[in-house]
Design an enzyme around this catalytic site. Structure first.
Site, PDB file in Angstrom:
ATOM      1  N   LYS A 217       0.714  -0.997   0.017  1.00  0.00           N
ATOM      2  CA  LYS A 217      -0.008  -0.020   0.005  1.00  0.00           C
ATOM      3  C   LYS A 217       0.880   1.456   0.122  1.00  0.00           C
ATOM      4  O   LYS A 217       1.956   1.227   0.022  1.00  0.00           O
ATOM      5  CB  LYS A 217      -1.012   0.045   1.096  1.00  0.00           C
ATOM      6  CG  LYS A 217      -1.929  -1.334   1.112  1.00  0.00           C
ATOM      7  CD  LYS A 217      -2.912  -1.081   0.000  1.00  0.00           C
ATOM      8  CE  LYS A 217      -3.668  -2.487  -0.474  1.00  0.00           C
ATOM      9  NZ  LYS A 217      -4.659  -3.091   0.318  1.00  0.00           N
TER      10      LYS A 217
HETATM   11  C1  LIG Z   1      -5.738  -4.095   0.749  1.00  0.00           C
HETATM   12  C2  LIG Z   1      -7.024  -3.710   0.745  1.00  0.00           C
HETATM   13  C3  LIG Z   1      -7.792  -4.197   1.871  1.00  0.00           C
HETATM   14  C4  LIG Z   1      -7.492  -4.743   2.968  1.00  0.00           C
HETATM   15  O1  LIG Z   1      -6.175  -4.241   3.689  1.00  0.00           O
HETATM   16  P1  LIG Z   1      -5.491  -5.104   4.838  1.00  0.00           P
HETATM   17  O2  LIG Z   1      -4.770  -3.976   5.581  1.00  0.00           O
HETATM   18  O3  LIG Z   1      -4.585  -6.268   4.185  1.00  0.00           O
HETATM   19  O4  LIG Z   1      -6.476  -5.895   5.544  1.00  0.00           O
HETATM   20  C5  LIG Z   1      -9.257  -3.557   1.993  1.00  0.00           C
HETATM   21  N1  LIG Z   1      -9.683  -3.140   0.949  1.00  0.00           N
HETATM   22  C6  LIG Z   1      -8.922  -2.888  -0.312  1.00  0.00           C
HETATM   23  C7  LIG Z   1      -9.836  -2.105  -1.283  1.00  0.00           C
HETATM   24  C8  LIG Z   1      -7.559  -3.260  -0.344  1.00  0.00           C
HETATM   25  O5  LIG Z   1      -6.895  -2.839  -1.420  1.00  0.00           O
END
Ligand SMILES: *Cc1c(COP(=O)(O)O)cnc(C)c1O
Length: 419
Positions: A217
């Site tokens: 991210k």
């Molecule tokens: C990555 C992602 C999540 C989940 O995030 P985590 O921190 O891995 O739980 C939720 N929604 C979207 C749109 C994502 O891309």
């Protein structure tokens, strides 16, 4: 004065561009460019080592520091660090009272976590279609509301804010809670406001915003997330739920200022952030504006390189706000290409360029089809977007040369497969 550009000028430009396209070098890059990589520096490494040496590994002073830093950054009065965005959404929905028999409105174009948290609380994810910016369509939210609807769970897809004014107007009108999936949204602006800031939410709506610090991210803590809200009572409830439902400040119970005594006030979860994660996050947050600037610069290079290619549609960018380009998603134009999305991805891979697809719409997956009766083809925009979309690599650990390699490879695959 320049004269207006005519259709003929554009045709000439296209033709020139195509001639150049066909002249791209034969040699692909020698090493594989992964679709995504984190940017971890010596500061993060030293801070993690400091945590390991300190003896305080789990939730502690660094987690508190990280929470305050996130709160300052997004301009939210309350922030709770958790071990994932998924955990954040789950705790927020639970604290907002979503439970068995309720419905929560979710865009179909998202990661499965957005809907799974709803299902796990015994509620139904009511899927709705998205627009050509991949964001939830306010009209579709309105149509999906029933007496069972409890909340809306919009997604800030790819690092661009969804239409929050419209979402909050609907929430206010129908007395619904809002949980924003801001997994891609740390650093995103909605108009002049950061996603997660207190200023976004109108009085009278209960809402929380969940960020992800997963490895790929905009910033990372390895695994991790945070929930922001302007609502102190809601924050208190969410904090309780992150650590077994144990009464306030249970995390201090092994320190000099803590006490052995606590009370369990709810059947909470185990979703707290550790100081090892926060150690990474403190330094990632300090670098976030730089990461975003690099993402935006690389995105600009993609726009310039691809803008005259009729074989591609480029991301739809809103005039207001700030896109962080967590994703750069191109759409293939099937009228202009002999190959589909899957072959396009294989050909880029053969040129050593990693790509991905964000996302397979939820209504295509067996679980949601079998559990809730969704079928592929049910959401016309999402169905078309899905079949045409490819996410190109875009992250600050890439170099300008890597960006050039992606551009060359995309042009080469297009030149070889033009109709
Ligand atoms: C990555 C992602 C999540 C989940 O995030 P985590 O921190 O891995 O739980 C939720 N929604 C979207 C749109 C994502 O891309």
């Amino acid at each position: 004065m320049l004269s207006a550009i005519t259709k003929q000028d554009i045709a000439n430009l296209d033709a020139a561009n195509h001639r150049r396209l066909d002249l791209v070098p034969e040699q692909p890059r020698e090493t594989y460019l992964p679709y995504a990589l984190p940017s971890i520096g010596e500061e993060e490494i030293a801070e993690v080592v400091d945590s390991l040496r300190s003896g305080w590994l789990t939730t502690g002073p660094k987690t508190k520091r990280f929470e305050r830093a996130i709160a300052d950054y997004v301009e939210a009065s309350c922030v709770i660090a958790v071990n994932s965005c998924t955990a954040g959404m789950q705790i927020a929905l639970r604290a907002l009272g979503v439970g068995a028999g309720d419905e929560v409105i979710v865009p179909t174009f998202t990661f499965c976590a957005t809907a799974n948290v709803v299902v796990q609380l015994g509620a139904k994810p009511v899927l709705v279609d998205v627009g050509d910016d991949y964001s939830i369509l306010p009209d579709e939210i309105e149509k999906a509301i029933t007496p069972r609807t409890k909340a809306i769970l919009p997604v800030h897809y790819g690092g661009q804010a969804c239409n929050l004014d419209a979402v909050y107007a609907i929430a206010l009108r129908h007395n619904l809670a809002v949980v924003e999936d801001a997994a891609h949204g740390i650093g995103t602006y909605y108009r002049s406001m950061k996603v997660g800031s207190d200023a976004v939410v109108p009085p009278g709506v209960r809402r929380a915003v969940a960020f992800s610090f997963y490895a790929t991210k905009n910033m990372t803590t390895g695994e991790g997330g945070a929930i922001a809200t302007n609502d102190e009572a809601l924050a208190e409830r969410m904090r309780l739920l992150t650590l077994h439902g144990m009464s306030r400040d249970a995390w201090k119970r092994y320190s000099a200022s803590g006490s052995w005594y606590y009370e369990v006030l709810a059947d909470g979860y185990k979703e707290n952030m550790t100081d090892i994660q926060a150690a990474i996050g403190i330094h990632q947050l300090a670098k976030l504006e730089g990461f975003i600037a690099t993402r935006r610069r690389y995105a600009q290079r993609y726009f310039e390189a691809f803008r005259f290619l009729p074989e591609l549609d480029l991301p739809v960018i809103h005039a207001a706000g700030r896109h962080t380009y967590h994703l750069f998603v191109i759409r293939l134009n099937p009228d202009r290409l002999k190959i589909g999305r899957n072959v396009f991805i294989e050909e880029l891979k053969a040129l050593n360029i990693g790509t991905s697809v964000h996302f397979i719409p939820l209504h295509w997956h067996p679980f949601y089809r079998e559990s809730f009766g969704y079928v592929p083809g049910q959401f016309p925009n999402a169905d078309v977007l899905y079949q045409r979309s490819v996410s190109l690599p875009l992250y600050p650990a890439m170099t300008d040369a890597d960006v050039s390699d992606v551009i060359m490879a995309v042009r080469r695959v297009i030149a070889a497969n033009r109709k």
